[in-house]
Design a protein around this motif. Structure first.
Motif, PDB file in Angstrom:
ATOM      1  N   SER A   1       3.386  -0.721  11.154  1.00 51.60           N
ATOM      2  CA  SER A   1       3.014   0.402  10.466  1.00 51.60           C
ATOM      3  C   SER A   1       3.204   1.388  10.016  1.00 51.60           C
ATOM      4  CB  SER A   1       1.092   0.661   9.942  1.00 51.60           C
ATOM      5  OG  SER A   1       0.469  -1.039  10.711  1.00 51.60           O
TER       6      SER A   1
ATOM      7  N   LEU B   1       5.286   1.746   7.403  1.00 49.19           N
ATOM      8  CA  LEU B   1       4.490   1.503   6.326  1.00 49.19           C
ATOM      9  C   LEU B   1       3.853   2.970   5.624  1.00 49.19           C
ATOM     10  CD1 LEU B   1       2.912  -2.364   6.848  1.00 49.19           C
ATOM     11  CD2 LEU B   1       5.649  -1.556   5.619  1.00 49.19           C
TER      12      LEU B   1
ATOM     13  N   GLU C   1       6.917   7.260   0.498  1.00 50.82           N
ATOM     14  CA  GLU C   1       7.407   6.053   0.092  1.00 50.82           C
ATOM     15  C   GLU C   1       7.590   4.663   0.624  1.00 50.82           C
ATOM     16  OE1 GLU C   1      11.589   6.934  -1.331  1.00 50.82           O
ATOM     17  OE2 GLU C   1      10.647   8.887  -2.090  1.00 50.82           O
ATOM     18  N   GLY C   2       5.653   4.360   1.852  1.00 55.24           N
ATOM     19  CA  GLY C   2       5.454   3.292   1.879  1.00 55.24           C
ATOM     20  C   GLY C   2       4.863   3.092   1.572  1.00 55.24           C
ATOM     21  N   SER C   3       4.300   1.588   1.484  1.00 58.58           N
ATOM     22  CA  SER C   3       3.309   0.877   1.462  1.00 58.58           C
ATOM     23  C   SER C   3       1.869   1.547   0.985  1.00 58.58           C
ATOM     24  CB  SER C   3       3.432  -0.996   0.865  1.00 58.58           C
ATOM     25  OG  SER C   3       3.263  -1.361   2.787  1.00 58.58           O
ATOM     26  N   HIS C   4       1.658   1.883   2.421  1.00 53.65           N
ATOM     27  CA  HIS C   4       0.467   2.730   2.468  1.00 53.65           C
ATOM     28  C   HIS C   4       0.692   3.809   2.643  1.00 53.65           C
ATOM     29  CE1 HIS C   4      -0.149  -1.550   3.415  1.00 53.65           C
ATOM     30  NE2 HIS C   4      -1.391  -1.331   3.888  1.00 53.65           N
TER      31      HIS C   4
END
Length: 379
Positions: A144, A147, A151-154
Motif C-alpha cells: 500500500s 497507494l 496521487e495514489g488511490s488511498h
C-alpha cells in the motif's frame, strides 16, 4: 580596534550564544521545548545513554492500567527515562475506540512530560488499503505504500489519518501549558519483510515519497511542531551506504536509529561484534550530519540470561565512542508469562539490572532535570 576585529568578536559571540542550537532540527518552527529536548539529547549522548521501555506505563507483567506504575519503577524506584507509546490504535477501528485510545495516550504523554520523562512513538500502522493489520499476510495484505503516496488511490484517506495524528500532537498540553514533545518513529524496520511497508513490498522511490510527504504534511500543512522525526530500519545493513539506502534526506530526519534483536541473543544467537559495528555506523552518521542517534529497539525476550544487562547490552554500548541518546527495550505483555523485555520484581535478571541502573553511564527518569529547558542538568 578595527572593523574586522569587531566583526570577529561579534561572530564569536553569536557562535557562543547559539552554540546550544548548533545541531539544528528539521522543523524550524519547533516549539521551544522540542528544540531544547533535541539539543539536550545530543548533550546527553556524549557521555550517557537514557534507558527506555515500550508501553512502560500502560501495562506490565501481570498488570494493566494502574496509575504511575511501571515494572522498571517497581524494580529500581524510577520510571524509565524514555517511555514508548504507539499510534497503532489511531486507524482501522471505530471512531469511539480511536477516541478512547487517544485519551489514554494523551494522559500518558502529559504525565511523562510533567514528571520530566520523554515519550517516543512507534506506529504499527494498520494497512489502509487491505485487511491484515500492520503485518504482511500473504494472500491478504496489499502493498500500500504506492497507494498512499501523493496521487495514489488511498492518498486522501492517508491525509485523514495524518490529521488524526496531528490532532493528537496538539492535544498533549501539560500542566505548564506547553505541548509535550514526542520522538515520532514511523515506518520502522522498513528493511524487513514482516510489515506491509517493508522493502519487499515497496520501491525505494515510493518509500521516500511517502516519508517526505508524511513529514511535510504534519510539519508544514498541519502545523505539528512538537515532533522529533526518527528513521529506524532493522539491522539488515553492514555499511553506511546500506543503512542510508532508503534515507529520505537531511530535511526529513532528525534522528538515526536501529532496531536490533537478532544480534543480542534472539534464538540464542549473539553477534556483539556485528552489533557494535552497526551502532557505530548510526552514531557516526549522526555525528557527521549533526543529528541525533539512538538504539531505538532491542531486548531479549524473557531475559533468561541473568547478566544480559551488564555483560551484553552495557558492554556493547560502551565498547565504542558511541553517541546514542537512548536505548529502548520492547514491552512487557500483561497476560503472556514469557513475552517481556524488562525485569519485574522476582525476575532472574533483577540483580544485574540494578547494576545496570546504578552505572553512571545509564540514566533513568529520576536522573533528569529540566530536559525541556536550556538550563538542563543531570540531578
Amino acid at each position: 580596534m578595527n572593523i574586522i576585529t569587531n566583526k570577529k568578536i561579534a561572530l564569536l559571540f553569536l557562535f557562543m550564544t547559539a552554540g546550544h542550537f548548533l545541531f539544528a532540527q528539521i522543523d524550524k518552527k519547533a516549539t521551544e521545548e522540542t528544540r531544547n529536548l533535541y539539543q539536550n539529547l545530543k548533550t546527553i549522548s556524549k557521555e550517557h545513554i537514557l534507558f527506555g521501555h515500550q508501553h512502560a506505563l500502560e501495562y506490565g507483567h501481570g498488570w494493566s492500567g494502574e496509575t504511575n506504575k511501571s515494572d522498571v519503577k517497581s524494580v529500581t524506584g524510577s520510571h524509565p527515562a524514555v517511555v514508548g507509546i504507539d499510534f497503532s490504535g489511531f486507524s482501522g477501528q471505530s471512531n469511539e475506540k480511536i477516541k478512547n485510545e487517544k485519551e489514554i495516550l494523551r494522559q500518558n504523554v502529559v504525565d511523562t512530560y510533567d514528571r520530566g520523562g520523554i515519550t517516543t512513538v512507534a506506529w504499527h500502522f494498520n494497512n489502509p488499503a487491505s485487511e491484515g493489520g500492520f503485518y504482511w499476510k500473504d494472500g491478504i495484505s496489499t502493498a500500500s505504500i504506492s497507494l498512499i503516496k501523493p496521487e495514489g488511490s488511498h492518498h486522501e484517506e492517508y491525509k485523514e489519518i495524518l490529521k488524526t495524528i496531528a490532532d493528537f500532537a496538539k492535544s498533549v498540553k501539560a500542566k505548564d501549558g506547553k505541548l509535550a514533545p514526542m520522538i515520532f518513529r514511523p515506518y520502522h524496520e522498513f528493511d524487513g519483510d514482516w510489515f506491509w511497508w517493508g522493502k519487499k513490498y515497496t520501491s525505494r522511490e515510493d518509500f521516500i515519497a511517502v516519508w517526505q510527504f508524511t513529514v511535510s504534511y504534519l510539519r508544514d500543512t498541519l502545523d505539528v511542531h512538537n515532533f522529533i522525526y526518527a528513521f529506524s530500519p532493522d539491522n539488515r545493513f553492514n555499511s553506511e551506504e546500506e543503512y542510508l539506502e532508503r534515507y529520505p534526506g537531511d530535511d526529513f530526519v532528525d534522528m538515526f536509529g536501529m532496531d536490533d534483536y537478532g544480534d543480542f541473543g534472539r534464538d540464542g544467537k549473539y553477534d556483539l561484534e556485528a552489533a557494535k559495528k552497526k551502532l557505530k555506523i548510526i552514531s557516526d552518521v549522526a555525528i557527521k550530519k549533526k543529528k541525533l542517534a539512538a538504539f531505538t529497539e532491542t531486548g531479549l525476550e524473557s531475559i533468561p540470561n541473568a547478566t544480559w544487562w551488564t555483560e551484553t547490552l552495557l558492554k556493547t554500548l560502551q565498547s565504542e565512542k558511541l553517541e546514542l541518546a537512548y536505548v529502548l527495550v520492547w514491552r512487557n505483555d500483561a497476560v503472556s508469562p514469557t513475552h517481556y523485555y524488562a525485569p519485574f520484581p522476582g525476575q532472574i535478571s533483577v540483580p544485574d539490572f540494578l547494576k545496570f541502573y546504578k552505572d553512571p553511564y545509564t540514566l533513568f527518569e529520576k536522573d533528569l532535570k529540566n530536559v525541556y529547558r536550556r538550563n538542563f542538568k543531570l540531578k
